[in-house]
Scaffold this motif. Structure first.
Motif, short mmCIF file in Angstrom:
data_model
loop_
_atom_site.label_atom_id
_atom_site.label_comp_id
_atom_site.label_asym_id
_atom_site.label_seq_id
_atom_site.Cartn_x
_atom_site.Cartn_y
_atom_site.Cartn_z
N LYS A 1 -112.75 -15.75 -10.50
CA LYS A 1 -112.57 -14.36 -10.91
C LYS A 1 -112.25 -14.33 -12.40
O LYS A 1 -111.26 -14.86 -12.85
CB LYS A 1 -111.44 -13.71 -10.12
CG LYS A 1 -111.29 -12.24 -10.44
CD LYS A 1 -110.20 -11.61 -9.62
CE LYS A 1 -110.06 -10.16 -10.03
NZ LYS A 1 -108.94 -9.51 -9.37
N ARG A 2 -113.14 -13.73 -13.17
CA ARG A 2 -112.95 -13.64 -14.62
C ARG A 2 -112.18 -12.37 -14.96
O ARG A 2 -112.47 -11.30 -14.43
CB ARG A 2 -114.28 -13.64 -15.36
CG ARG A 2 -115.00 -14.93 -15.19
CD ARG A 2 -116.17 -15.02 -16.14
NE ARG A 2 -116.40 -16.43 -16.36
CZ ARG A 2 -116.31 -17.02 -17.53
NH1 ARG A 2 -116.01 -16.32 -18.59
NH2 ARG A 2 -116.52 -18.30 -17.66
N VAL A 3 -111.25 -12.51 -15.84
CA VAL A 3 -110.45 -11.38 -16.28
C VAL A 3 -111.04 -10.88 -17.59
O VAL A 3 -111.29 -11.66 -18.51
CB VAL A 3 -108.97 -11.79 -16.48
CG1 VAL A 3 -108.16 -10.62 -16.98
CG2 VAL A 3 -108.41 -12.35 -15.19
N GLU A 4 -111.31 -9.59 -17.66
CA GLU A 4 -111.83 -9.00 -18.88
C GLU A 4 -110.70 -8.85 -19.90
O GLU A 4 -109.78 -8.07 -19.69
CB GLU A 4 -112.47 -7.63 -18.60
CG GLU A 4 -113.73 -7.72 -17.79
CD GLU A 4 -114.86 -8.42 -18.53
OE1 GLU A 4 -114.98 -8.24 -19.77
OE2 GLU A 4 -115.61 -9.16 -17.87
N ARG A 5 -110.78 -9.61 -20.94
CA ARG A 5 -109.76 -9.55 -21.99
C ARG A 5 -110.42 -9.16 -23.30
O ARG A 5 -111.55 -9.55 -23.57
CB ARG A 5 -109.08 -10.92 -22.15
CG ARG A 5 -108.29 -11.33 -20.96
CD ARG A 5 -107.51 -12.59 -21.27
NE ARG A 5 -106.68 -12.95 -20.14
CZ ARG A 5 -106.86 -14.02 -19.40
NH1 ARG A 5 -107.83 -14.85 -19.68
NH2 ARG A 5 -106.05 -14.27 -18.39
N PRO A 6 -109.70 -8.45 -24.12
CA PRO A 6 -110.26 -8.13 -25.44
C PRO A 6 -110.35 -9.39 -26.29
O PRO A 6 -109.59 -10.34 -26.11
CB PRO A 6 -109.27 -7.12 -26.03
CG PRO A 6 -108.00 -7.35 -25.27
CD PRO A 6 -108.39 -7.86 -23.91
N LEU A 7 -111.32 -9.39 -27.21
CA LEU A 7 -111.50 -10.55 -28.06
C LEU A 7 -110.37 -10.70 -29.07
O LEU A 7 -109.98 -11.81 -29.41
CB LEU A 7 -112.84 -10.45 -28.79
CG LEU A 7 -114.07 -10.51 -27.90
CD1 LEU A 7 -115.33 -10.31 -28.73
CD2 LEU A 7 -114.13 -11.82 -27.15
#
Length: 127
Positions: free
Chosen positions: A5-11
């Motif tokens: 499960k990938r977590v959407e994180r800001p760059l």
């Protein structure tokens, strides 16, 4: 294989939580004014070069230098000189180990901003 499960994180999360500080803004402005002085110097050198080349070429350069654009460039350059000078004095003070507390550094930052505008106003009134 198991699903990851990938977590959407800001760059760049620091750009969302970072609040610009006066000390960083004055430091950046010192660099900008130092580089922006090149424009005023180039206009002045062009004006002097044109004076040495011919009267016709000087008339063109003089028309630009004495126009609203030339006045704006030279006025902004004079302000940049005052700002850069005061910021340099502040850095000398910092280099001596003084004024490094946050409250003092912020007062010095406001001081160079206000001082540069006061000095450019005096310069315009005197000249």
């Amino acid at each position: 294989m198991a699903e990851v499960k990938r977590v959407e994180r800001p760059l760049s999360p620091h750009l969302q939580i970072y609040r610009p500080q006066l000390t960083s803004i004055t430091s950046i402005l010192t660099r900008i004014t130092g580089n922006a002085l090149i424009v005023g110097v180039l206009l002045a050198v062009w004006w002097l070069f044109a004076a040495a080349v011919s009267p016709q070429y000087f008339a063109v350069a003089n028309a630009v230098a004495t126009s609203w654009f030339g006045d704006l460039v030279f006025t902004c350059s004079a302000w940049a000189v005052w700002y850069h000078y005061l910021a340099g004095l502040r850095h000398l003070y910092f280099d001596a180990g003084h004024g490094l507390e946050i409250a003092t550094a912020e007062k010095l930052g406001w001081g160079i901003i206000a001082g540069s505008f006061i000095l450019i106003a005096l310069t315009i009134l005197i000249v």
